[in-house]
Design a protein around this motif. Sequence first.
Motif, short mmCIF file in Angstrom:
data_model
loop_
_atom_site.label_atom_id
_atom_site.label_comp_id
_atom_site.label_asym_id
_atom_site.label_seq_id
_atom_site.Cartn_x
_atom_site.Cartn_y
_atom_site.Cartn_z
N GLU A 27 36.29 39.66 56.23
CA GLU A 27 37.46 39.84 56.95
C GLU A 27 37.27 39.35 58.60
OE1 GLU A 27 38.33 44.34 55.13
OE2 GLU A 27 37.57 44.30 57.15
N GLY A 28 35.96 39.29 58.86
CA GLY A 28 35.88 38.80 60.42
C GLY A 28 35.74 37.22 60.45
N VAL A 29 35.16 36.73 59.35
CA VAL A 29 34.95 35.13 59.20
C VAL A 29 36.42 34.72 58.99
CG1 VAL A 29 33.96 33.32 57.95
CG2 VAL A 29 32.43 35.12 58.83
N GLN A 49 39.30 35.78 59.41
CA GLN A 49 40.22 35.80 60.51
C GLN A 49 40.21 34.78 61.64
OE1 GLN A 49 42.75 39.84 60.88
NE2 GLN A 49 40.75 40.40 60.59
N THR A 50 38.47 34.60 61.98
CA THR A 50 37.92 33.70 62.91
C THR A 50 38.54 32.33 62.60
OG1 THR A 50 36.43 35.36 63.26
CG2 THR A 50 36.01 32.75 63.99
N LEU A 51 38.43 31.74 61.15
CA LEU A 51 38.40 30.56 60.78
C LEU A 51 39.89 30.39 60.67
CD1 LEU A 51 35.80 30.09 58.00
CD2 LEU A 51 35.79 29.21 60.09
N GLY A 63 42.69 32.39 61.30
CA GLY A 63 43.72 33.22 62.32
C GLY A 63 44.11 34.57 61.87
N SER A 64 44.53 35.55 62.57
CA SER A 64 44.96 36.70 62.18
C SER A 64 46.60 37.06 62.47
CB SER A 64 44.27 37.85 63.23
OG SER A 64 44.67 37.67 64.56
N ARG A 90 43.38 43.56 68.21
CA ARG A 90 43.42 42.18 67.88
C ARG A 90 43.04 41.84 66.38
NH1 ARG A 90 44.63 38.77 71.95
NH2 ARG A 90 44.31 39.58 73.85
N THR A 91 42.34 43.08 65.85
CA THR A 91 42.06 43.00 64.45
C THR A 91 42.86 44.13 63.64
OG1 THR A 91 40.35 44.73 64.75
CG2 THR A 91 39.77 42.32 65.31
N ASN A 150 48.30 41.55 68.88
CA ASN A 150 47.90 40.16 69.66
C ASN A 150 49.03 39.58 70.75
OD1 ASN A 150 45.26 39.12 69.15
ND2 ASN A 150 45.78 38.64 67.30
N GLU A 167 38.70 47.13 71.77
CA GLU A 167 39.44 46.92 70.37
C GLU A 167 39.63 48.46 69.73
OE1 GLU A 167 40.78 44.49 68.72
OE2 GLU A 167 41.23 45.63 67.32
#
Lengths: 309, 443
Positions: free
Chosen positions: A116-118, A120-122, A124-125, B41-42, B50, B80
């Motif tokens: 989930e983290g990678v 959205q980091t790669l 976008g969210s 933001r998540t 955002n 967050e």
Amino acid sequence: MGFFIETLIGGLMAGMLYSLVALGFVLIFKSSGVFNFAQGAMVLFAALAMARFSEWANAALGGDSLLLANVIAFFGAGLAMLFVAWAVERFVLRKLVNQEGATLLMATLGITYILEGVGQTLFGSEIYNIDVGMPKEPVMMFESMFEGGILINKEDFIAALIAAILVGLLTLFFQKTPVGRALRAVADDHQAAQSIGIPLNRIWVIVWLVAGIVALVAGIIWGSKLGVQFSLTTVALRALPVVILGGLTSVPGAIVGGLIIGVGEKLSEVYIGPMVGGGIEIWFAYVLALVFLLFRPQGLFGEKIINRV
Amino acid sequence: MKLRALALAAAISAVGLTSATVSTSAVAQAKEQFFPVLVYRTGAYAANGNPWANGYVDYLKLVNAKGGINGVKLSFEECETAYATDRGVECYERLKGKGATVFQPLSTGVTFALTEKAPVDKIPLITAGYGRSESQDGSVFTWNFPLLGTYWVGADVAIQYIAKQAGGLDKLKGKKIALVYHDSPFGKEPIPALQERAKMHGFELQLLPVAHPGVEQKATWLQIRQSKPDNVLLWGWGVMNSTALKEAQATGYPREKMTGIWWAGAEPDVKDVGAGAKGYNALALQHSAEPNAKVVKDMLDMVHAKGQGTGPKEEVGSVLYMRGMLSAMLSVEGVRKAQERYGKGKVMTGEQTRWGLENLNLDQKTLDGMGFAGVMRPVQTSCLDHMGASWVRIQTWDGAKWVPANDWYQADEKLLRGMVMNASRKYAEEKKITPRTPEQCKL
């Protein structure tokens, strides 16, 4: 009557899509004994990769050919899922051979957060679009038989058809190919499978890749319907009652379970919901699955586990 | 072994560095006005959270670029929440001790949870366009500020708008209006105001809750297809909005008969539906997308052009970015007003800021001077009225962008005031609060 049939058809089509996600759970459990909690995160990761690769490829091609951009993106996202499969085997599963099921489950929880983290980091969210040309307008059928006709959502119909084809192909793969048999052997006993020369590491990469491709197809279908965004991970939660009901080791179970859950939740929302304030379909699916478990703890098609002491 | 030692050394250095940073910011706190920023933001609502967060933080940077509040520079720290109430409360607890000026939780659920904490900690809560509707009554809710409008205001204006389309309030008799709402405190908030209007005008209100996060609405829209309401009100947030519009398209419900709350009227709600959402209307909490506003140009020149923008340049001026900016502006102006009484160029406490917030008087000239001409109308609060304004516009999605209409609507203050007073007095009785008198307000 027309409305009941319409709700029933809507439920069946939604159920077919749940089956597709449930299949990812079943595949990995069947072949490695791991309950893969990361299946929802895999759907999100694959859909994000597909959406962004398609966007980038389309821009690089000057916006001329969306079809070509989608084909490139599909293979790009497939490669991304291959990398995920390799990384999971290399950095997680290889270290956990013959560990308890609970340990492996916790490891997949960790994989969920990383994906989930990678992802959205790669990628976008924001909300991204996957445009594979799915029709959005409904069609009306049997207007002479029922007042107002029966509404069929073409997008859902095509999605259900794709899901059905994929389920058929996977069933053949498991039952009729040597790799499928090897996967089942590994699921039964890691050590015994290794002792007869089945390469455990390669098998795990294959099964996670197959689950990744299933996640990609599910991600494309759900992403096209809902837009690609974080909530796709919750789609996996919709598939949990399906695998509880159908049994964790059965491909047909995932299909039948999906259909029962799909129909059950839609009918319950429409006919029972108004009596209790509505908004019941999500938890009703779990209640339905639990009721089935009271009578068949292994699920509808699951294997009965007998431990000799 | 060598590698382990190296990793250990790195970890110890990192801890040391972090402590150093924390103490630096603690020193900085003494000279700066500190704004905690609760963001998401998540998670499921990130696409909407955002731009709001970027607008909020960018506005604080813009104020700093213009010299701060009478020379007092602003500092901020994000926390967050992922739109989860428990995490929102955790963030509040973590940041309140750092000299928090004001909290803006951007969540009705978190607002409900913090309403009892804020009076104890003496920190105001600004809930611009959300939160508890009865908290407009400042005599009971002394620390809540639902500035610009509450959900009762939104519900009231939505009915006025539907009535106008139908030819007048008397034409609502016998009609059916469905409310498709997020099954949460946020979504349930407008129900009392809608029920009141339904009673007054004789229309039927159909309630259709949608479970979080709102990605499964097929059954809801099949019910709408069966019951054929004349209008649908959409009270959603995040992915629920775009899903509702897609389901409306899939079941053939006309989008022009749909009206969304201001949290269902931003770009992320319609962008990926595109032409499928054409004709859909949403309330605008005064502003819509405002790419031509002077404050937007200032933001681009003084913050983004210097590489200090928080998000992408393209989102500056979009609906939720503007909402974040406006929300930050209200916090800043509360502090500025407080400085007029407690000392210009000084750092204000939460209690002093509360005085500023309940004596806000942002007239049109002031707003125009700050670059908000055409974006919003005057706001004037008092000790007893913590809302300050109830102006709403309607905007329509044309398939590619939001187009605001020229008409302005105002909530029926006579109707809502009674509801607010009833609800706030009930709350006061339950919590054993003695409402402030106008005389006490002067202190």
